[in-house]
Structure formats: C-alpha cells, structure tokens
Design a protein around this motif. Structure first.
Motif, PDB file in Angstrom:
ATOM      1  N   HIS A  90      10.098   1.210 -40.772  1.00  0.00           N
ATOM      2  CA  HIS A  90       8.703   1.047 -41.188  1.00  0.00           C
ATOM      3  C   HIS A  90       8.503  -0.077 -42.202  1.00  0.00           C
ATOM      4  CE1 HIS A  90       9.358   5.388 -40.377  1.00  0.00           C
ATOM      5  NE2 HIS A  90       8.138   5.395 -39.911  1.00  0.00           N
ATOM      6  N   PRO A  92       6.161  -3.527 -41.409  1.00  0.00           N
ATOM      7  CA  PRO A  92       4.718  -3.328 -41.230  1.00  0.00           C
ATOM      8  C   PRO A  92       4.042  -2.681 -42.430  1.00  0.00           C
ATOM      9  CG  PRO A  92       5.980  -1.831 -39.822  1.00  0.00           C
ATOM     10  CD  PRO A  92       6.941  -2.834 -40.355  1.00  0.00           C
ATOM     11  N   GLU A  98       3.644  -5.267 -45.233  1.00  0.00           N
ATOM     12  CA  GLU A  98       2.564  -6.193 -44.886  1.00  0.00           C
ATOM     13  C   GLU A  98       1.205  -5.521 -45.056  1.00  0.00           C
ATOM     14  OE1 GLU A  98       3.383  -7.640 -40.961  1.00  0.00           O
ATOM     15  OE2 GLU A  98       4.993  -8.977 -41.643  1.00  0.00           O
ATOM     16  N   PHE A  99       1.121  -4.242 -44.670  1.00  0.00           N
ATOM     17  CA  PHE A  99      -0.139  -3.503 -44.810  1.00  0.00           C
ATOM     18  C   PHE A  99      -0.521  -3.391 -46.286  1.00  0.00           C
ATOM     19  CE2 PHE A  99      -3.016   0.120 -44.620  1.00  0.00           C
ATOM     20  CZ  PHE A  99      -3.686  -0.068 -43.424  1.00  0.00           C
ATOM     21  N   SER A 106      -0.556   2.521 -41.375  1.00  0.00           N
ATOM     22  CA  SER A 106       0.161   1.448 -42.072  1.00  0.00           C
ATOM     23  C   SER A 106       1.517   1.119 -41.457  1.00  0.00           C
ATOM     24  CB  SER A 106       0.350   1.801 -43.551  1.00  0.00           C
ATOM     25  OG  SER A 106       1.141   2.961 -43.701  1.00  0.00           O
ATOM     26  N   ALA A 107       2.111   2.050 -40.723  1.00  0.00           N
ATOM     27  CA  ALA A 107       3.447   1.807 -40.140  1.00  0.00           C
ATOM     28  C   ALA A 107       3.390   1.305 -38.706  1.00  0.00           C
ATOM     29  CB  ALA A 107       4.276   3.088 -40.201  1.00  0.00           C
ATOM     30  N   SER A 141       3.385  -0.720 -35.451  1.00  0.00           N
ATOM     31  CA  SER A 141       3.856  -2.046 -35.048  1.00  0.00           C
ATOM     32  C   SER A 141       4.389  -1.954 -33.620  1.00  0.00           C
ATOM     33  CB  SER A 141       4.974  -2.534 -35.981  1.00  0.00           C
ATOM     34  OG  SER A 141       5.618  -3.671 -35.453  1.00  0.00           O
ATOM     35  N   LYS A 142       4.164  -2.984 -32.843  1.00  0.00           N
ATOM     36  CA  LYS A 142       4.712  -3.030 -31.485  1.00  0.00           C
ATOM     37  C   LYS A 142       6.243  -3.042 -31.502  1.00  0.00           C
ATOM     38  CE  LYS A 142       0.808  -5.411 -29.293  1.00  0.00           C
ATOM     39  NZ  LYS A 142       0.377  -6.638 -28.577  1.00  0.00           N
ATOM     40  N   ARG A 143       6.824  -3.433 -32.610  1.00  0.00           N
ATOM     41  CA  ARG A 143       8.283  -3.555 -32.708  1.00  0.00           C
ATOM     42  C   ARG A 143       8.945  -2.291 -33.253  1.00  0.00           C
ATOM     43  NH1 ARG A 143       8.939  -9.019 -36.057  1.00  0.00           N
ATOM     44  NH2 ARG A 143      11.137  -8.673 -35.600  1.00  0.00           N
ATOM     45  N   TYR A 144       8.125  -1.297 -33.578  1.00  0.00           N
ATOM     46  CA  TYR A 144       8.648  -0.110 -34.256  1.00  0.00           C
ATOM     47  C   TYR A 144       9.688   0.643 -33.420  1.00  0.00           C
ATOM     48  CZ  TYR A 144       8.785   4.433 -36.539  1.00  0.00           C
ATOM     49  OH  TYR A 144       9.210   5.582 -37.147  1.00  0.00           O
TER      50      TYR A 144
END
Length: 316
Positions: A96, A99, A102-103, A279-280, A282-285
């Motif tokens: 996490h 992302p 960044e959030f 907040s966590a 992301s497409k990459r998560y």
C-alpha cells in the motif's frame, strides 16, 4: 500443496508457481462461503482478505498452515484461535505504501494550494487570485505509525523540506524521521503538528488513541488526515472538535462504520473532507501482493522465514 484463494491471480502468475512447483494445486473461489467442505478440509494455504476468515471457517480447515492476506490489517481476524493452532499469517505490508503516500501528499498539497477552492471558482466563472496559499516546506508533519507506509510518507516529506515526527509502539527510530515518540509517552509533540497523519494499525494500544484530550493539543491551524483505521479516533470527540473549530480541518478516508451512515454529522461539517476508503487503491496493488506471495511460497517450501509475518500477539 493445496492453495485456496479468493483473489483471482493472473494466468502468468499461476504459471510461474506451477512451473516452479508442480505439486501445487490452486483452487479459486469468489467467496469463502461458496467453498465446499471437502475443499476447505484439504486446504493448506489460504489467500484472501481478512474479512470472512472466522472461527467457524477455521474450524472447517484442519490442515490450514498459512494465511497470506492481500491486505495489511488483521484486526478482523480471530487472532487467538489462529495463534492457538500455530497458523502463520503474512500480510501485504508495503504493497500500500506508494499509493497511500501519494494520496496523503495529494491531500496536503490540496490543503496548501487550495485546489478545491480554485475549481469551485471556475464553476462560478469567478476570477479571484486573493486566496491564501501555504507552502509545505518548513511545515511539521506528525505521523501516528512509522511502518512501511509511514516511512514512505516521511520520505516524501523530506523531499519537500518538511520536518517529520513519528509516534510508534516502541519509540525506536525509523528511517526519514527526525524524532520518534512512543504511543504512550506522557508528552507528545502534537502541538507542533501542522499536519497530523494517522496511519497506524488498529491494536489495543491504538484503539481510540486520538480522543478529545489529544485533539485539544492540536494547534488551531493544524490539519488532520486519517488514512489508517476509523477506530484510531474517538469519532464523537472528533465531531465535537471540528464543530468547535479546535483545529483547521480533517481529511477522513476511514470511519468507525463503513460506508459512513447517511445521518453521520461528519457529512455536514464544512471543515471535514470525506473520501470513501480509497487511499490504497492502485491498479498495481494486486501485482505487488502477488509478488510477496510468490516469494513467500519459495520460503515456505524451504522452511525459511516468511516476508511480512504478522505478530499475532501485537496484532500487526
């Protein structure tokens, strides 16, 4: 080895596992409620989120040895049962961090540069440059939680020339922090914080950690961000402090009850910005979580220590 997963792994990820370990069987399901008793009984490894893993479910899984979570928090798990059965739990700690960092920075930059106000002016065809802007450089950010996410936020703070203060369980120094304090320290530097960010896991020590006594220590210009858990805060105390303007604003991504009830007072507060626990995202998560799992499978097979093993007593 029989693996049961509620996470749909990509075909190429499954192929990587099967090419390395031919004796692995992977069974994918949408929900743990849909799995047959026979499948539960033979499962050795479970991949899932923490919700849905109950004492009743575990009682039907006599061969379960390892739970790999695709989430970080374990407060929803029956930890005592898991500990009594010597089941290993690993989580997605670190997946996490990018992302969420960044959030957090997006929210701090919005606060400093008033991006919402500028957009609202645009909707009114209003040209007004008399807006109060701030800089992040030189500001102090205080983080409750100095793990992977907290350190990632602190690293970005340093790039922006901010001062970083951390609060954690042990009081031990963590990377990118100027100072560290224990959760239970008698004196905490809350009155120094321009930005107070909650990112700690929910444990016995952190539940309801931020109540009215600590909220009253925040200075009037302070901004609160809660990206951790709703139960880190005494919600009624937070509502009162916001209503009385004890500090400037709160950005809340997590709540005691989710979705946030329609009758919650938080919706109506003009000094509170609500986001729906995103907040966590992301497409990459999932790829990051799967990489942790694939690495852990190798370690599991060879008897090595697993990455991100959860301390069941501490609760994180």
């Amino acid at each position: 080895m029989n693996i049961l997963t509620t996470i749909r792994l990509k075909e190429d990820q499954i192929e990587v596992l099967l090419s390395r370990y031919s004796h692995i069987n992977i069974h994918t399901c949408r929900s743990l409620m849909d799995v047959s008793i026979e499948q539960l009984q033979i499962t050795e490894v479970l991949i899932s989120y923490s919700t849905g893993i109950t004492e009743d479910l575990l009682s039907k899984m006599p061969n379960l040895k390892w739970i790999q979570l695709f989430s970080s928090g374990v407060d929803a798990l029956p930890l005592s049962t898991i500990a009594n059965r010597n089941i290993t739990v690993t989580n997605a700690r670190g997946a996490h961090k990018v992302p969420m960092a960044e959030f957090a920075f997006g929210l701090m930059l919005q606060e400093a540069k008033q991006l919402i106000t500028l957009h609202e002016q645009q909707q009114r065809n209003e040209w007004n440059s008399k807006i109060h802007f701030e800089e992040l450089e030189g500001k102090t950010v205080c983080l409750l939680g100095t793990g992977a996410i907290g350190q990632e936020i602190a690293a970005r703070c340093k790039v922006f020339g901010m001062k970083t203060v951390g609060i954690n369980r042990s009081g031990k120094q963590a990377e990118h922090f100027d100072r560290i304090y224990r959760f239970d320290a008698e004196e905490l530097p809350l009155n120094e914080a321009d930005y107070m960010i909650l990112i700690a896991p929910l444990t016995r020590e952190t539940e309801n950690w931020l109540g009215i006594a600590k909220l009253n220590q925040l200075k009037q210009e302070a901004v609160l961000l809660n990206l951790g858990r709703g139960d880190l805060v005494v919600e009624q105390d937070l509502i009162y402090a916001l209503e009385e303007k004890h500090f400037k604003r709160a950005y809340l991504d997590v709540f005691h009850v989710e979705p946030l009830p329609q009758d919650s007072s938080l919706w109506k507060l003009d000094n509170c910005v609500i986001t729906p626990h995103v907040s966590a995202i992301s497409k990459r998560y999932n790829d990051r979580c799967t990489a942790i799992f694939i690495d852990n499978v190798s370690r599991y097979m060879t008897g090595e220590s697993l990455i991100n093993e959860v301390d069941l007593e501490a609760g994180y």
